[in-house]
Design an enzyme around this catalytic site. Structure first.
Site: not given
Ligand code: UDP
Ligand code: MG
Length: 160
Positions: A20, A60, A123, A126, A137
């Site tokens: 990310k 998402y 965080n 992913h 994905e």
């Protein structure tokens, strides 16, 4: 409790792993890729990419009713991400274990989030939560021709 999504399967699977924007900005790209390489999984796709808002929303979409959804989309589109496809036996659940649980403060030391992050909203990485989502994905983030089929020379030293 039985957590089927945390039990690695015996099937060859594909998973979508993404560093990310915070992971890129903090200079953690090499560190994070290394962990999957050293484990013995096979990289089949890799690119640095500025994610458009529509793609973040689609990726998402299961979370679109959550209060944090707008902030999540802003976060994912706030800078470049590193998109990766990884292949291997049981890679979906195993990658989730390497990554650690969603809240980095609860993630075990030794996991990526446990070692390198402090907040759910930052965080750093992913990972797909099922083989079906792995395929979905990868198809969402990679175009035809961006993935490579290849045989790592180390294969006989990883698999008996
Ligand atoms: N997230 C957040 N707040 C929350 C829950 C999730 O900002 O309360 C973000 C966080 O970046 C997380 C992502 O939304 O990684 C996707 O949530 P999910 O529950 O799928 O967690 P993951 O599969 O990434 O562990
Ligand atoms: Mg998830």
């Amino acid at each position: 409790v039985f957590l089927p999504h945390l039990v690695a399967s015996l099937e060859v699977e594909e998973t979508y792993i993404m560093i990310k924007p915070d992971g890129v900005q903090r200079g953690l790209v090499g560190e994070i890729i290394s962990r999957f390489e050293r484990k013995g999984f096979q990289l089949t796709g890799l690119k640095l990419f500025q994610c458009p808002k529509e793609l973040a929303q689609e990726h998402y979409k299961d979370l679109q009713s959550k209060p944090f959804f707008p902030k999540l989309v802003d976060y994912i589109t706030s800078g470049p991400v590193v998109c990766m496809a990884w292949e291997g036996v049981g890679v979906v659940a195993s990658a989730r274990k390497l990554i650690g649980v969603t809240n980095p403060l609860n993630a075990e030391p030794g996991t990526i989030r446990g070692d390198l992050a402090v907040q759910t909203g930052r965080n750093v990485v992913h990972g797909s939560d099922s083989p079906e989502n792995g395929k979905r994905e990868i198809a969402l983030w990679f175009k035809e021709g961006e993935l490579c089929e290849w045989t790592p020379v180390q294969e006989p030293w990883l698999k008996e």
